[in-house]
Motif scaffolding. Structure first.
Motif, PDB file in Angstrom:
ATOM      1  N   SER A  60       0.744  -0.975   0.141  1.00  0.00           N
ATOM      2  CA  SER A  60       0.049  -0.051   0.101  1.00  0.00           C
ATOM      3  C   SER A  60       0.887   1.321  -0.154  1.00  0.00           C
ATOM      4  O   SER A  60       2.082   1.239   0.633  1.00  0.00           O
ATOM      5  CB  SER A  60      -0.774   0.128   1.342  1.00  0.00           C
ATOM      6  N   ASP A  61       0.379   2.507  -0.710  1.00  0.00           N
ATOM      7  CA  ASP A  61       1.199   3.426  -0.623  1.00  0.00           C
ATOM      8  C   ASP A  61       0.971   4.367   0.843  1.00  0.00           C
ATOM      9  O   ASP A  61       1.915   5.190   0.848  1.00  0.00           O
ATOM     10  CB  ASP A  61       0.688   4.619  -1.961  1.00  0.00           C
ATOM     11  N   VAL A  62       0.131   3.886   1.405  1.00  0.00           N
ATOM     12  CA  VAL A  62       0.062   4.543   2.780  1.00  0.00           C
ATOM     13  C   VAL A  62       0.320   3.535   3.836  1.00  0.00           C
ATOM     14  O   VAL A  62      -0.296   2.374   3.860  1.00  0.00           O
ATOM     15  CB  VAL A  62      -1.103   5.090   2.806  1.00  0.00           C
ATOM     16  N   ALA A 149      -1.713   9.287  11.576  1.00  0.00           N
ATOM     17  CA  ALA A 149      -2.261   9.916  10.556  1.00  0.00           C
ATOM     18  C   ALA A 149      -1.759  11.394  10.107  1.00  0.00           C
ATOM     19  O   ALA A 149      -1.813  12.082  11.083  1.00  0.00           O
ATOM     20  CB  ALA A 149      -3.703   9.579  10.312  1.00  0.00           C
ATOM     21  N   HIS A 150      -0.919  11.457   8.980  1.00  0.00           N
ATOM     22  CA  HIS A 150      -1.018  12.825   8.607  1.00  0.00           C
ATOM     23  C   HIS A 150      -1.912  13.629   8.599  1.00  0.00           C
ATOM     24  O   HIS A 150      -3.321  13.337   8.215  1.00  0.00           O
ATOM     25  CB  HIS A 150      -0.554  12.645   7.151  1.00  0.00           C
ATOM     26  N   GLU A 190       1.674  14.543  12.491  1.00  0.00           N
ATOM     27  CA  GLU A 190       0.799  13.609  12.476  1.00  0.00           C
ATOM     28  C   GLU A 190      -0.211  13.680  13.714  1.00  0.00           C
ATOM     29  O   GLU A 190       0.495  14.295  14.463  1.00  0.00           O
ATOM     30  CB  GLU A 190       1.527  12.024  12.817  1.00  0.00           C
ATOM     31  N   ARG A 214      -6.446   6.328   3.110  1.00  0.00           N
ATOM     32  CA  ARG A 214      -6.083   6.152   1.895  1.00  0.00           C
ATOM     33  C   ARG A 214      -6.828   6.809   0.671  1.00  0.00           C
ATOM     34  O   ARG A 214      -6.123   6.930  -0.401  1.00  0.00           O
ATOM     35  CB  ARG A 214      -5.975   4.330   1.721  1.00  0.00           C
ATOM     36  N   TYR A 217      -5.586  10.104   0.293  1.00  0.00           N
ATOM     37  CA  TYR A 217      -4.264   9.852  -0.446  1.00  0.00           C
ATOM     38  C   TYR A 217      -4.278  10.034  -1.864  1.00  0.00           C
ATOM     39  O   TYR A 217      -3.707  10.527  -2.565  1.00  0.00           O
ATOM     40  CB  TYR A 217      -3.552   8.945   0.313  1.00  0.00           C
ATOM     41  N   PHE A 242       2.312  14.312   1.103  1.00  0.00           N
ATOM     42  CA  PHE A 242       2.404  12.788   1.295  1.00  0.00           C
ATOM     43  C   PHE A 242       2.891  12.578   2.626  1.00  0.00           C
ATOM     44  O   PHE A 242       3.683  13.173   3.070  1.00  0.00           O
ATOM     45  CB  PHE A 242       3.370  12.267   0.051  1.00  0.00           C
ATOM     46  N   PRO A 243       2.842  11.388   3.208  1.00  0.00           N
ATOM     47  CA  PRO A 243       3.092  11.015   4.400  1.00  0.00           C
ATOM     48  C   PRO A 243       4.855  10.825   4.329  1.00  0.00           C
ATOM     49  O   PRO A 243       5.120  10.175   3.264  1.00  0.00           O
ATOM     50  CB  PRO A 243       2.360   9.547   4.559  1.00  0.00           C
TER      51      PRO A 243
END
Length: 445
Positions: A60-62, A149-150, A190, A214, A217, A242-243
Motif C-alpha cells: 500500500s502507498d500509505v 495519520a498525517h 501527524e 488511503r 491520499y 504525502f506521508p
C-alpha cells in the motif's frame, strides 16, 4: 527493457524521461516493483490510472502507523526477534519498530508496510500480543489502539460535522478521539487517532479508518497528476501532502516554470479570471515593498494580479483579482497560498484554506450543480473543496453567476479545473446548435 521502451515515448505531446533509482528501504520489493522510488518521483499513480499502466500492488502507498506503550515493545519483538519475524512472515509485511525515537517516551511508533489486508492483519496480531502481555503483567487499564495519520487526511476522515467518524464509531461499536491541532509541530505533522473498544471492534475500526485515509491520499495523488499534466516541470514533491514528506508542512510556493520550449498541455489556453480572498492583514505581504513582490509574482506566473479596494462590508478579507490562462492561475495562486504560510498568517498548525470565486455563464450553472445537486456533490467528494453555486443569484450584465470554492491549494485548483471543463463542454455542445439554427427568423405566436 521497460526503461528502453519508456524513454522518449511520446505521451500527450511530451517525451518521457525515465530513470531507475534504487530505494534501500524497499530493497525486498525492488526486483518485483522495478524500484518504487524511481517510478514514484511525482507520487505514485492511482492503480489503473489512464496511460500509466497498473503496477503490481505489492504494498500500500500509505503505511499503517501505530503508537504502542513502550513496556510492550519487548513482547512485540519477542526473544531474539522471533515474534516480530513471525508476524512479518504471516502478514507478508515489513514492520519497523522505532525504538530509538523519543528516548524515555511512554510510547513508541511502529510502521507497517504491506497491502491494506496485510496492515490490518499485522495490527490485529500486535493488539493481541499487547492484550496478552497486559493480562500477564496484571495491567488492568484498557489498552486502546492508537493510529498515527498525517494531518492533511484527518479532516476528511472526520467528515463534515464529524459524520464520517460517527459512522465508523457506530458501525464498529468503538469510541474514537483525535489529538488536537495544537499538538502538531513543523517536524511532527501527524495526529493520534485513539480507538477504544474490544479487540475485534478496534480491528474493524482500523480497517475503516485506514480505508478513508488511503482514499484521501489517492484523491490528492490524482489531483497532483492532473495538475502535472497541465503544467510540466512543476516540483510536485515539495508540496508536503504525502506521508513522510520532508516536514509535512512545506507550501506550494516551490514551483518551477515549464521547461524551455515546452508547449501548454491541451486546448485550454483561454484567459480566466479568479477572485481569491486573502486575509486583509496579508495585503502588505502580497504587494511587498513598493509593490515589488506583486510585480515579481505577476511576471513569474504570467498573470495580471490586482488587489481590489477594501470592502466596507467585509473588513477581514481582501479580494485578489488574478487573470491569466490555467498555468498562470496555478502558479499565481500557488505562490499566494505559499506566501500566506511563510508569513505565518495561518501558522504551522493550520492548513491554508482560501475562498475563490469564478464566474460561470448562467446557461452552464445548472450543469455545474447537476440533477438534484449530483454534480456539485461529486465535485466536492473528488476535490475535498467546498463548492457552492447560490441558487438565488441574479446573473450580472454579462449573464454570469458566481461559483464559490473553498479549500486548500490543490483542492481549490482541481475544483477550478473541473468547473472550467464543464463550461467548455456546455459551450461546445451549444456551438453546433447555434450554427445549425442559421439566421434568426420571426417566431410564431
Amino acid at each position: 527493457i521497460a526503461l528502453d521502451k519508456l524513454n522518449g515515448f511520446l505521451m500527450e505531446n511530451y517525451a518521457l524521461k525515465v530513470s531507475y533509482i534504487p530505494d534501500e528501504t524497499a530493497a525486498e520489493d525492488a526486483p518485483a516493483m522495478g524500484g518504487r522510488r524511481g517510478f514514484n518521483s511525482r507520487g505514485p499513480p492511482r492503480q489503473g490510472s489512464p496511460n500509466l499502466g497498473a503496477r503490481p500492488k505489492l504494498q500500500s502507498d500509505v503505511p499503517l502507523r501505530m503508537l504502542v506503550p513502550t513496556q510492550f515493545v519487548g513482547a512485540i519483538i519477542g526473544k531474539e526477534g522471533a515474534t516480530i519475524r513471525n508476524i512479518t512472515k504471516q502478514t507478508h509485511s515489513k514492520i519497523d519498530i522505532h525504538r530509538k525515537e523519543n528516548a524515555g517516551a511512554a510510547e513508541k511508533p511502529i510502521t507497517v508496510h504491506s497491502t491494506p489486508e496485510g496492515c490490518s492483519s499485522a495490527c490485529r496480531n500486535i493488539m493481541e500480543i499487547m492484550q496478552k502481555e497486559a493480562i500477564d503483567t496484571k495491567i488492568t487499564e484498557e489498552i486502546p489502539l492508537k493510529i498515527l495519520a498525517h494531518n492533511n487526511f484527518v479532516g476528511r476522515l472526520i467528515g463534515k460535522e464529524g459524520r464520517n467518524l460517527k459512522k465508523i464509531e457506530q458501525d464498529t461499536d468503538t469510541k474514537i478521539t483525535i489529538s488536537p491541532l495544537q499538538d502538531l509541530t513543523l517536524y511532527n505533522p501527524e495526529r493520534t487517532i485513539t480507538v477504544k473498544g474490544t479487540l475485534e471492534a478496534c480491528a474493524k475500526a482500523e480497517e475503516e479508518i485506514m480505508k478513508k485515509i488511503r482514499e484521501s491520499y489517492e484523491n490528492d495523488v490524482a489531483a497532483m497528476h492532473l495538475q502535472s499534466n497541465l503544467i510540466p516541470g512543476l516540483n510536485l514533491n515539495a508540496l508536503g501532502i504525502f506521508p513522510g514528506a520532508a516536514s509535512g508542512g512545506m507550501s506550494p510556493s516551490v514551483v518551477s516554470g515549464p521547461p524551455a520550449g515546452a508547449q501548454s498541455f491541451g486546448p485550454q489556453v483561454e484567459s480566466e479570471t479568479v477572485h481569491l480572498f486573502i486575509p486583509a492583514l496579508a495585503v502588505g505581504a502580497i504587494i511587498g515593498k513598493q509593490g515589488q513582490h506583486i510585480k515579481q509574482l505577476s511576471r513569474f506566473a504570467g498573470a495580471s494580479i490586482k488587489i481590489a479596494p477594501a470592502d466596507e462590508l467585509d473588513t477581514k478579507q481582501r479580494m485578489v483579482i488574478i487573470t491569466g490562462p490555467p498555468e498562470a492561475q496555478f502558479k499565481a495562486q500557488g505562490r499566494i497560498f505559499g506566501k500566506l504560510k511563510e508569513e505565518n498568517f495561518f501558522g504551522p498548525k493550520e492548513e491554508v484554506k482560501l475562498e475563490a470565486h469564478i464566474k460561470v455563464p448562467s446557461f452552464a450553472a445548472g450543469r455545474v450543480i447537476g440533477k438534484g445537486g449530483k454534480t456539485v456533490n461529486e465535485l466536492q467528494n473528488l476535490t475535498s473543496a467546498e463548492v457552492v453555486v447560490p441558487r438565488d443569484q441574479t446573473p450580472d450584465e454579462n449573464d454570469e453567476v458566481v461559483v464559490k470554492i473553498t479549500g486548500h491549494f490543490y483542492a481549490s485548483q482541481l475544483a477550478q479545473r473541473k468547473i472550467q471543463e464543464i463550461i467548455s463542454q456546455v459551450r461546445r455542445q451549444q456551438q453546433p446548435k447555434a450554427s445549425a439554427a442559421g439566421p434568426p427568423v420571426a417566431r410564431r405566436k
